[in-house]
Structure formats: structure tokens, C-alpha cells
Design a protein around this motif. Structure first.
Motif, PDB file in Angstrom:
ATOM      1  N   THR A  26       0.816  -1.073  -0.080  1.00 57.21           N
ATOM      2  CA  THR A  26      -0.164  -0.170   0.034  1.00 57.21           C
ATOM      3  C   THR A  26       0.792   1.113   0.171  1.00 57.21           C
ATOM      4  O   THR A  26       0.565   2.275  -0.702  1.00 57.21           O
ATOM      5  N   HIS A  34       1.571  -3.413   4.894  1.00 59.07           N
ATOM      6  CA  HIS A  34       0.094  -3.629   4.699  1.00 59.07           C
ATOM      7  C   HIS A  34      -0.038  -3.631   2.829  1.00 59.07           C
ATOM      8  O   HIS A  34       0.745  -3.019   2.062  1.00 59.07           O
ATOM      9  N   THR A  36      -2.431  -4.105  -0.533  1.00 61.44           N
ATOM     10  CA  THR A  36      -3.748  -3.853  -1.102  1.00 61.44           C
ATOM     11  C   THR A  36      -3.953  -4.680  -2.505  1.00 61.44           C
ATOM     12  O   THR A  36      -3.016  -4.877  -3.038  1.00 61.44           O
TER      13      THR A  36
END
Length: 102
Positions: A26, A34, A36
Motif C-alpha cells: 500500500t 500492508h 492492497t
């Protein structure tokens, strides 16, 4: 076309359908890790799901058999170019090149 570092296409077979998603970090500037996920659309469909039959036809029509690799001891799957086995030792990869083997 370009892809982000540490990104990938994720293929998932569900019955006779194939779903594809693009997965990427992300925010590459932080160390959270993280990820996405967004749909990766098949050209001309506007969808990220396609039948295995249609996917196979796309691969067949968009592939050059002279560029294909075969795996040893896989019986009669595809055409085996025995000379290509010798050439495989000389494969060179340039920065930014990517190859998807299906």
C-alpha cells in the motif's frame, strides 16, 4: 506497462472460472507491510473473472511456442524442443523484464 516493487498478480481458480487480482504494498515508503488487492481486468471484458476455456484460448493465441519452456518428465505436455534445453542455460534477464509462464 510497469508494476510496483513487491507486487504480484494472484490467480485463483474456482471451478471452471479463473479470478485474477493485483496485489501491492500500500505504501512503499513505510515498513508496515500492508498490502492492497485490486481486481486485474482481462482486456476486452472489464471483468477480473474469466472461464478457464477462454483463458486457455487467450494464452494459446498470445503465445509463441518457440519461446515456451517444457518441464522434464511431464509426459506429453506441450511440444519439447530439445535444443531449447541447451539454450536455457544462456538465458539473460534485463532490468525491468518480466515473464509469465503459464
Amino acid at each position: 506497462n510497469a508494476s510496483l516493487p513487491s507486487s504480484a498478480l494472484r490467480f485463483e481458480r474456482v471451478g471452471k472460472q479463473l479470478r485474477v487480482e493485483y496485489v501491492y504494498i500500500t505504501n512503499i515508503s513505510d515498513d508496515s507491510g500492508h498490502m492492497t488487492t485490486v481486481p486485474a481486468l482481462f482486456g476486452g471484458t472489464g471483468e477480473n473473472v474469466i472461464s478457464m476455456k477462454d483463458f486457455s484460448a487467450r494464452v494459446e493465441s498470445g503465445s509463441d511456442a518457440n519461446c515456451a519452456s517444457s518441464f522434464p518428465d511431464q509426459g506429453d505436455i506441450g511440444h519439447v524442443d530439445h535444443n531449447s534445453r541447451l539454450r536455457q542455460a544462456d538465458l539473460q534477464v534485463r532490468d525491468g523484464d518480466a515473464e509469465l509462464v503459464v
